[in-house]
Write an enzyme that holds these catalytic residues in place. Structure first.
Site, PDB file in Angstrom:
ATOM      1  N   THR A 186     -20.776 -26.077   9.547  1.00 24.62           N
ATOM      2  CA  THR A 186     -19.410 -25.662   9.866  1.00 24.62           C
ATOM      3  C   THR A 186     -19.511 -24.694  11.035  1.00 24.62           C
ATOM      4  O   THR A 186     -20.540 -24.057  11.222  1.00 24.62           O
ATOM      5  CB  THR A 186     -18.749 -24.931   8.684  1.00 24.62           C
ATOM      6  OG1 THR A 186     -19.505 -23.753   8.430  1.00 24.62           O
ATOM      7  CG2 THR A 186     -18.699 -25.797   7.457  1.00 24.62           C
ATOM      8  N   GLU A 331     -16.783 -29.984   4.805  1.00 24.34           N
ATOM      9  CA  GLU A 331     -17.271 -30.027   3.420  1.00 24.34           C
ATOM     10  C   GLU A 331     -16.721 -31.224   2.639  1.00 24.34           C
ATOM     11  O   GLU A 331     -17.159 -31.488   1.528  1.00 24.34           O
ATOM     12  CB  GLU A 331     -16.857 -28.746   2.674  1.00 24.34           C
ATOM     13  CG  GLU A 331     -17.604 -27.497   3.103  1.00 24.34           C
ATOM     14  CD  GLU A 331     -16.943 -26.767   4.266  1.00 24.34           C
ATOM     15  OE1 GLU A 331     -16.141 -27.411   4.994  1.00 24.34           O
ATOM     16  OE2 GLU A 331     -17.220 -25.576   4.466  1.00 24.34           O
ATOM     17  N   LYS A 439       1.767 -11.923   6.819  1.00 24.30           N
ATOM     18  CA  LYS A 439       2.418 -11.390   5.627  1.00 24.30           C
ATOM     19  C   LYS A 439       3.439 -10.350   6.047  1.00 24.30           C
ATOM     20  O   LYS A 439       3.087  -9.276   6.525  1.00 24.30           O
ATOM     21  CB  LYS A 439       1.371 -10.782   4.688  1.00 24.30           C
ATOM     22  CG  LYS A 439       1.729 -10.981   3.254  1.00 24.30           C
ATOM     23  CD  LYS A 439       0.561 -10.681   2.351  1.00 24.30           C
ATOM     24  CE  LYS A 439       0.910 -11.086   0.922  1.00 24.30           C
ATOM     25  NZ  LYS A 439      -0.112 -10.726  -0.023  1.00 24.30           N
ATOM     26  N   TRP A 444       4.801 -14.516   2.687  1.00 27.12           N
ATOM     27  CA  TRP A 444       4.071 -15.272   3.700  1.00 27.12           C
ATOM     28  C   TRP A 444       5.009 -15.998   4.645  1.00 27.12           C
ATOM     29  O   TRP A 444       5.968 -16.643   4.225  1.00 27.12           O
ATOM     30  CB  TRP A 444       3.169 -16.318   3.036  1.00 27.12           C
ATOM     31  CG  TRP A 444       1.976 -15.740   2.372  1.00 27.12           C
ATOM     32  CD1 TRP A 444       1.482 -14.477   2.546  1.00 27.12           C
ATOM     33  CD2 TRP A 444       1.127 -16.378   1.413  1.00 27.12           C
ATOM     34  NE1 TRP A 444       0.368 -14.300   1.758  1.00 27.12           N
ATOM     35  CE2 TRP A 444       0.129 -15.445   1.055  1.00 27.12           C
ATOM     36  CE3 TRP A 444       1.109 -17.634   0.836  1.00 27.12           C
ATOM     37  CZ2 TRP A 444      -0.873 -15.732   0.144  1.00 27.12           C
ATOM     38  CZ3 TRP A 444       0.108 -17.922  -0.067  1.00 27.12           C
ATOM     39  CH2 TRP A 444      -0.868 -16.995  -0.413  1.00 27.12           C
TER      40      TRP A 444
END
Ligand code: ADP
Length: 541
Positions: A186, A331, A439, A444
């Site tokens: 990654t 992944e 936030k 959110w």
């Protein structure tokens, strides 16, 4: 009682064997680093992969050894995909865009013994050779005439001379289908990159999934051009699925810019494209500037980052191609969800359909998804409640290469780090990376929704929303915009437009302009870098 069916293992070599037997003459085309188009076929790829397998064995590469590549999407890279994994060794595809310290780290961590590189990356090969890493041999993926001179790389050979003396006969060995086949790290926005070690079984199962009609639908009827790089997540599994189904494959080599892509798309009559939004931005901008409409492309698969509705509209309305929006991760091999419409969506207005198409899609059979809150309680799939997205399944990583414990796995579920909702029809929608959420006053704000809305305004080429410190609300959104070439948009216009699209408290407190967004090794906007760049930005009060 056990079933009485054959024990043939799920191995990548069987895909190539099948392609050789049943799709022998189907073409595999690639743009070479030197420029000319290289015309091959699945039969030829199979023949040359067997020669390469003999060469690898003669070189001393053994089962489990790591063989690294630094290469574009091209025929030789494709042969390496099949030959390295086919002999039971592990193909480590290295992302050439990684920062040098990460490149050094992963070649060392993977203990790569041999490095195959395209001439474009000779300097990176020299850097690796200068770092006392385990690499003993270097192979330039070219012919003798184009072997770069004076590189001082140890044991340097060119690919064609390496395989030329070897036999075309090779018996691909059988082994346990859980054997490691390839390795991809990654890009690690924080800390060191982590290695995802795919297996033959996970790769073959993922290939079936990639070919499903409700998935990427890789098929014999398509001419498939993956712009998604073979150096990242196995080009979304396209090379394997294409071998399995016998799709004509068109590999763009180093030509990822709009003009080079369009040339290849038209000359090879490409019908299916796959890649990340930044690449399509380049292609769409180029086609607009030359006033061109694509003629053969039927579908464009877009993933790796959120696909803005304006991009879906451009492909569907101006170029007559269906957009397939997909989500996945290194992944997850990577396919996790794919967006296709259901019969119930057929009669909907274009606007109502777009509300569905902009989502990241439904899970494919094989993967299981769920959402949990901060306390690990499962949250409902009501399309409203957002939570941390988790995934499990046979092509999802269970741990990282040479890393004992990791907070992103609980032994069963993989924690994606994405914040999402899932609606009653099981369409998943990413609202943010958990580390990128804005936030405001404890609530959110989805940076992806904000960006998508902004990119719908004419003259806005790209947009990124970040949270900036605010005395009352802790954080408020700042929208950072890259204008389309020659466009003359103002912050006030964009803000006025957004008031028609978003809830009032989601509106950005300010709009800043920038020449280009910082992109990471996989073509995604580096929000962390933007936050650093705008750390001292003072929002208007
Ligand atoms: P890296 O950036 O390290 O290369 P990956 O390629 O594995 O990582 O990226 C996976 C992440 O990319 C996902 O967790 C998600 O945040 C993002 N992503 C992938 N596809 C989409 C999509 N269609 N919409 C929004 N985000 C996406």
């Amino acid at each position: 009682m056990l079933g009485q069916m054959s024990h043939q293992p799920l191995l990548i070599s069987y895909q190539l064997r099948f392609a050789d037997r049943f799709h022998h003459n189907i073409e595999v085309i690639s743009r070479s680093v030197e420029g000319p188009i290289d015309r091959s076929s699945w039969g030829n790829v199979a023949r040359r992969s067997r020669k390469l397998a003999n060469a690898l064995v003669a070189m001393g590469v053994k089962a489990g050894d790591r063989v690294a590549t630094l290469a574009w999407n091209n025929n030789r890279h494709l042969e390496l995909y099949f030959a390295v994994s086919g002999i039971g060794a592990v193909l480590h595809t290295v992302n050439p865009r990684l920062p040098l310290d990460q490149l050094r780290y992963i070649v060392d961590h993977a203990e790569d013994g041999v490095l195959f590189f395209d001439n474009t990356f000779v300097k990176l090969a020299q850097y690796i050779a200068s770092q006392q890493l385990p690499v003993k041999r270097y192979v330039a993926m070219t012919d003798a005439a184009n072997l770069p001179p004076d590189t001082h790389l140890p044991e340097l050979t060119d690919y064609e001379s390496l395989i030329a003396p070897h036999s075309e006969e090779f018996e691909w060995p059988d082994f346990d289908e859980n054997t490691a086949s390839s390795l991809c790290y990654t890009s690690g926005t924080s800390g060191n990159p982590k290695g995802v070690l795919y297996s033959h079984r996970s790769t073959v199962l993922h290939s079936y999934a990639a070919a499903m009609v409700d998935s990427l639908g890789i098929c014999a009827g398509d001419v498939t051009l993956p712009v998604v790089p073979m150096f990242h997540v196995n080009a979304w599994g396209v090379p394997y699925a294409a071998a399995m189904v016998g799709s004509k494959l068109v590999l763009p080599g180093p030509g990822m810019d709009g003009r080079s892509l369009l040339e290849l798309i038209e000359s090879e009559k490409v019908t299916s494209l796959l890649g990340v939004p930044t690449v399509w931005m380049g292609l769409l901008t180029h086609m607009k500037s030359v006033g061109y409409t694509m003629t053969h492309v039927k579908k464009v698969t877009i993933g790796g980052a959120a696909c803005p509705p304006s991009m879906i509209e451009a492909f569907e309305q101006q170029h007559g191609a269906r957009v397939i929006h997909a989500w996945g991760m290194t992944e997850t091999s990577p396919i996790g969800t794919v967006n296709t419409l259901l019969p119930k969506h057929a009669g909907l207005s274009a606007e109502a359909q777009m509300a569905v198409k902009r989502k990241q899609g439904r899970p494919l059979y094989g993967v299981d998804l769920r959402l949990v809150d901060d306390d690990h309680h499962i949250v409902p799939h009501d399309g409203e409640t957002s939570g941390h997205l988790q995934i499990r399944g046979p092509w999802v990583a269970s741990s990282y290469f040479r890393r004992d414990r990791d907070e992103s796995h609980d032994g069963e579920w993989f924690y994606t780090g994405d914040i999402a909702t899932i609606d009653a029809d099981s369409y998943m929608q990413i609202t943010d990376r958990s580390k990128d959420v804005i936030k405001s006053g404890g609530e959110w704000i989805s940076s992806i929704d904000l960006e998508n809305a902004a990119m719908g305004y004419p003259g806005v080429a790209q947009a990124a929303a970040i949270g900036v410190a605010h005395p009352k609300w802790q954080e408020r959104p700042l929208l950072i915009v890259v204008k389309q070439p020659g466009a003359d948009v103002t912050a006030e216009e964009i803000q006025a437009y957004l008031t028609t699209k978003l809830a009032k408290w989601w509106l950005p407190d300010a709009v800043a302009f920038i020449d280009a967004l910082p992109l990471g090794a996989t073509g995604k906007v580096l929000k962390r870098q933007l936050r650093e760049q705008f750390a001292d930005y003072k929002l208007p009060t």
